[in-house]
Scaffold this motif. Structure first.
Motif, PDB file in Angstrom:
ATOM      1  N   MET A  23     -41.560   7.552 101.371  1.00 35.83           N
ATOM      2  CA  MET A  23     -40.218   7.954 100.948  1.00 35.83           C
ATOM      3  C   MET A  23     -39.250   7.986 102.129  1.00 35.83           C
TER       4      MET A  23
ATOM      5  N   LYS B 269     -39.507   6.201 104.697  1.00 38.13           N
ATOM      6  CA  LYS B 269     -39.527   4.925 105.422  1.00 38.13           C
ATOM      7  C   LYS B 269     -38.183   4.199 105.435  1.00 38.13           C
TER       8      LYS B 269
ATOM      9  N   LEU C 278     -53.344  -0.954 113.144  1.00 42.83           N
ATOM     10  CA  LEU C 278     -52.153  -1.029 112.283  1.00 42.83           C
ATOM     11  C   LEU C 278     -51.512   0.343 112.093  1.00 42.83           C
ATOM     12  N   ILE C 279     -52.326   1.395 112.221  1.00 36.95           N
ATOM     13  CA  ILE C 279     -51.787   2.739 111.979  1.00 36.95           C
ATOM     14  C   ILE C 279     -50.683   3.100 112.961  1.00 36.95           C
ATOM     15  N   TYR C 280     -50.616   2.364 114.109  1.00 37.32           N
ATOM     16  CA  TYR C 280     -49.572   2.679 115.089  1.00 37.32           C
ATOM     17  C   TYR C 280     -48.322   1.830 114.884  1.00 37.32           C
TER      18      TYR C 280
ATOM     19  N   VAL D  14     -46.652  -4.095 110.684  1.00 33.64           N
ATOM     20  CA  VAL D  14     -47.939  -4.226 109.996  1.00 33.64           C
ATOM     21  C   VAL D  14     -47.959  -5.548 109.233  1.00 33.64           C
TER      22      VAL D  14
ATOM     23  N   GLY E   9     -58.814   2.692 104.900  1.00 32.53           N
ATOM     24  CA  GLY E   9     -57.531   3.381 104.785  1.00 32.53           C
ATOM     25  C   GLY E   9     -56.404   2.636 105.456  1.00 32.53           C
ATOM     26  N   GLU E  10     -56.676   1.407 105.932  1.00 31.47           N
ATOM     27  CA  GLU E  10     -55.633   0.648 106.603  1.00 31.47           C
ATOM     28  C   GLU E  10     -55.161  -0.539 105.769  1.00 31.47           C
ATOM     29  N   ALA E  11     -55.432  -0.481 104.456  1.00 35.01           N
ATOM     30  CA  ALA E  11     -55.033  -1.598 103.598  1.00 35.01           C
ATOM     31  C   ALA E  11     -53.531  -1.810 103.735  1.00 35.01           C
ATOM     32  N   PRO E  12     -53.115  -3.038 103.946  1.00 33.45           N
ATOM     33  CA  PRO E  12     -51.678  -3.290 104.051  1.00 33.45           C
ATOM     34  C   PRO E  12     -51.032  -3.241 102.672  1.00 33.45           C
ATOM     35  N   HIS E  13     -49.726  -3.082 102.661  1.00 37.30           N
ATOM     36  CA  HIS E  13     -49.023  -3.025 101.379  1.00 37.30           C
ATOM     37  C   HIS E  13     -49.147  -4.343 100.643  1.00 37.30           C
TER      38      HIS E  13
ATOM     39  N   TYR F  35     -50.468   7.056 108.353  1.00 33.25           N
ATOM     40  CA  TYR F  35     -50.498   5.738 107.721  1.00 33.25           C
ATOM     41  C   TYR F  35     -50.914   5.880 106.269  1.00 33.25           C
TER      42      TYR F  35
ATOM     43  N   ASN G 255     -48.890   4.965 102.974  1.00 31.21           N
ATOM     44  CA  ASN G 255     -49.472   4.092 101.953  1.00 31.21           C
ATOM     45  C   ASN G 255     -49.449   4.755 100.589  1.00 31.21           C
TER      46      ASN G 255
ATOM     47  N   SER H 184     -47.504   7.037  99.636  1.00 33.48           N
ATOM     48  CA  SER H 184     -46.109   7.118  99.243  1.00 33.48           C
ATOM     49  C   SER H 184     -45.678   5.814  98.588  1.00 33.48           C
TER      50      SER H 184
END
Lengths: 300, 471
Positions: A1, A3, A238-240, A246, A268-272, B225, B229, B231
């Protein structure tokens, strides 16, 4: 939200920050760092970041923050000044066999499949993208040797943005706490105890070390060269990154996956967005992205 | 007796005795030379010796040791003694010559003046005593505390006594200082070990704190992260819900459209039915026309028979009758065709009716399916709603966690700074203890220069609690 809002700030503040002799706000630094290396820092981290930036500034013998900001704003992300600053800003946290299920999937599913698919002369290429001090790359190499019984030819590449981390990785020497995560059989097989003045350290044996090559890589601003790898690990990197960074990084990583190869992101790092040209598969409960052997190479 | 003789008198006496001795020796020598065997030959010699002795005695007694002379000698001797420092001596007055008076006068003078001279003697004695005392205690200057001054009767006795007391106390103090500095040495050694451990421990701790803070920072980034995600997944679920809503609306419109189609189909069916009924009537009319045709044909036949019977007159009539019959036949044929057409129409109408009924049923079926789709879409909408809510909750929770972990990371950073400080503090402490150790070593070196009697002699050891005793 939050972002889109921060995304809006990026543009405006970055423009504002570029103006001369204005007081440089932490936000301006935040945005400059974001643009140059894609690293994103939450507001609570900004005081630390500012401390690191000021430390670097003083180390360079400068005292005018605005002047230093100007200097950095003019230089590309690959310049020495940025590299030195990135050394200070990046987090080198890593460990051997950090997410064991991923390594199990590598050993029990991915490597046998790739070996079966590759012609006899084919050499497997595995890449640890964002390898930090090298533990991940060496873990991959251990798995590869273990799975193939060292019969098959393979090469492991380790890449990281930090020169310092790469230097440590090339040395391949770790303390007792670092190697605690290495399973006992691997420890016996691939590590050698070395006595040093500060206590016992462990060195990766030469046979394994010679299979692993390290180099600096910027996932957000990659150079023109596009390698092709059968397996790409990219964990806790990617978390950074900012969402835009990303997407860029994932697209580039996806484009580096060879036919039939896999991209393994951290849990938990799946990209959008799905990595372009790759299909999600579940292996041993681990989510991976595969470039199907028949599919047409996507140019992203 | 000999003492009362003057030196000169003694010289004379000695001379006399030596002469007598020489005379005796000479007599014995002569006797030997003479080879005398007879003991009586010795008598003259013995007499000569005796005479010599007698002569010597009398000469000495009355010539050399005359009263005057003796008194002079006594006077001289007494004066010499006094001159030599023996102030207790007096002139021995044996005779009452002039010299005796002088001797008495000298004695009186001495009696009066000697007390005056005594103080000097005392001073000399004291000086001697002090020198002795100094010699006895000089070892103390070199740190020898074993010395003990002799306690004498004289003036220095008291000093020696006090000195001994002082040395005793000094011994005790030095003993205690030695014991204390030994204990401090031990304590400092222990402290040194402890701080060395502490220093290495706090170094380790600092390193671990740094590692932990780095790990927690990474965890914070990871949680953030995930939160972002979640969100954006919530946004996706929201999108799905909107899409489902659109779908539902589309389905509703479809169902409405289908209903309209069914209604129209039913209306059309009714009209076609009516059309069927009309063609039934047409059929009946055609049949009637056919009947009329048939009867006309029969009438025409009858007319032609009548005409034939009328012969020539009826010839023209016969022609008309033929024409009528032909017309009737054509009419019958036309009605037959019309009837066939009507039948065909009726059959097709019936087929259309069946088809229309099938269509109606199909439309109803389709409407039901669309209805089901509508229900499913409504459910999807509900599920998406719930999903969006849940994802939002996850996102909120993750954000909360991210904030929390960032706080933890911050605290860890502070903690590692503190630990670094502690580590450097511990190092400083270690350095301080090291220099303390050096000081104590110095102190030890100083106090061990003092020599003490063997342990147990001076029984008051220093019994202070140990420096590093618990609490």
């Amino acid at each position: 939200m939050s972002k889109p809002a921060s995304g809006m700030r990026i543009v405006t503040a970055a423009d504002g920050g570029a103006r001369a002799d204005a007081d440089v706000t932490p936000q301006a630094w935040h945005d400059l760092i974001l643009r140059r290396c894609g690293l994103i820092f939450r507001h609570v981290r900004m005081p630390d970041v500012m401390g690191l930036v000021h430390g670097q500034m003083r180390a360079r013998g400068m005292s005018n923050e605005a002047a230093y900001f100007q200097l950095l704003a003019k230089q590309p992300g690959s310049s020495v000044e940025w590299e030195t600053l990135i050394e200070r800003l990046t987090n080198h946290e890593t460990s051997f066999f950090r997410h064991p299920p991923t390594f199990d999937a590598l050993r029990t599913h991915i490597l046998p499949e790739l070996r079966a698919a590759k012609p006899q002369s084919g050499r497997l290429s595995l890449w640890s993208a964002g390898c930090s001090t090298g533990q991940e790359a060496y873990s991959i190499a251990m798995c590869a040797v273990d799975e193939a019984g060292a019969l098959r030819d393979f090469a492991v590449w380790g890449g990281d943005i930090s020169h310092q981390a790469i230097k440590t990785a090339r040395q391949g020497r770790y303390g007792p706490r670092a190697i605690a995560a290495v399973p006992e059989p691997y420890r016996q097989r691939f590590l050698r105890a070395v006595a040093t003045p500060s206590g016992t350290e462990y060195e990766i044996i030469d046979e394994l070390r010679s299979r692993v090559r390290f180099m600096t890589t910027n996932l957000v601003e990659p150079d023109g060269f596009r390698p092709s790898h059968d397996v790409i690990f990219c964990h806790n990197v990617l978390i950074y990154f900012s969402p835009a960074a990303v997407s860029r990084a994932v697209s580039w990583l996806a484009s580096c996956v060879a036919q039939g190869g896999y991209l393994l992101l951290g849990p938990g790092e799946a990209p959008h967005d799905r990595p372009p040209g790759l299909e999600p598969v579940i292996l041993n409960g681990v989510r991976a992205f595969q470039r199907r052997a028949r599919s047409i190479e996507g140019r992203s | 007796m000999l003492r009362s003789l003057t030196i000169r008198t003694r010289e004379y006496l000695t001379l006399g005795l030596v002469a007598a001795l020489l005379a005796s020796v000479g007599a014995v020598g002569l006797w030997q030379l003479g080879g005398g065997q007879d003991a009586r030959a010795y008598y003259p010699i013995g007499a000569a010796v005796g005479l010599t002795f007698a002569f010597a005695f009398f000469t000495l007694r009355f010539v050399i040791f005359s009263p005057m002379r003796l008194e002079a000698d006594a006077l001289a001797m007494g004066c010499e003694s006094v001159a030599n420092g023996d102030l207790s001596r007096r002139v021995t007055v044996t005779h009452f010559t002039e010299l005796g008076r002088v001797g008495r006068a000298v004695n009186r003078m001495l009696d009066n003046t000697v007390p005056l001279v005594d103080s000097r003697k005392e001073r000399d004695q004291m000086q001697a005593a002090v020198m002795k005392l100094l010699a006895e205690v000089s070892g103390v200057a070199e740190g020898d505390l074993t010395v003990q001054a002799e306690v004498t009767e004289d003036v220095t006795g008291a000093v020696a006594d006090s000195f001994n007391l002082m040395i005793g106390q000094l011994r005790q103090i030095i003993g205690q200082v030695q014991a204390a500095s030994r204990q401090i040495s031990t304590a400092v050694a222990e402290l040194r070990d402890v701080t060395a451990n502490l220093a290495s421990g706090s170094d380790d701790q600092a390193a671990q704190a740094v590692e932990a803070s780095v790990a927690i920072e990474e965890m914070a980034a990871s949680i953030h992260y995930v939160s972002e995600n979640a969100s954006s997944s919530a946004a996706v679920a929201e999108q799905a819900r909107t899409n489902a809503e659109h779908g539902t609306r589309a389905v509703t419109r479809t169902i409405e459209g289908m209903k309209a189609v069914r209604d129209q189909v039913q209306e059309t069916a009714k009209r076609i039915k009516r059309l069927g009924e009309s063609s039934q009537e047409i059929g009946e009319i055609v049949e009637l026309i056919g009947d009329i045709g048939d009867r006309t044909s029969i009438l025409a036949l009858n007319a032609s028979i009548q005409a034939a019977m009328a012969g020539e007159a009826g010839r023209g009539f016969a022609i008309v009758a033929d024409e009528v019959e032909r017309l009737a036949d054509r009419a019958t044929e036309a009605t037959k065709r019309a009837g066939m057409l009507v039948k065909a129409t009726q059959g097709e109408t019936a087929e259309v009716m069946t088809a229309m009924e099938d269509t109606t049923r199909e439309v109803i079926n389709r409407s039901n399916i669309a209805n089901e789709a509508g229900v499913a879409l409504a459910e999807i909408q509900g599920v998406s709603n719930r999903l969006a809510e849940l994802l939002q909750a996850i996102s909120d929770a993750a954000q909360q966690q991210a904030r929390g972990s960032e706080q933890v990371a911050k605290s860890m950073n502070e903690m590692s700074a503190v630990t670094r400080n502690t580590a450097s503090g511990t190092k400083q402490t270690a350095a301080a203890i090291n220099s303390l150790g050096l000081l104590v070593d110095n102190l030890n070196a100083i106090v061990t220069r003092f020599k003490l009697p063997p342990a147990g002699v001076e029984a008051t050891p220093f019994t202070q609690p140990r420096l590093v005793a618990a609490r």
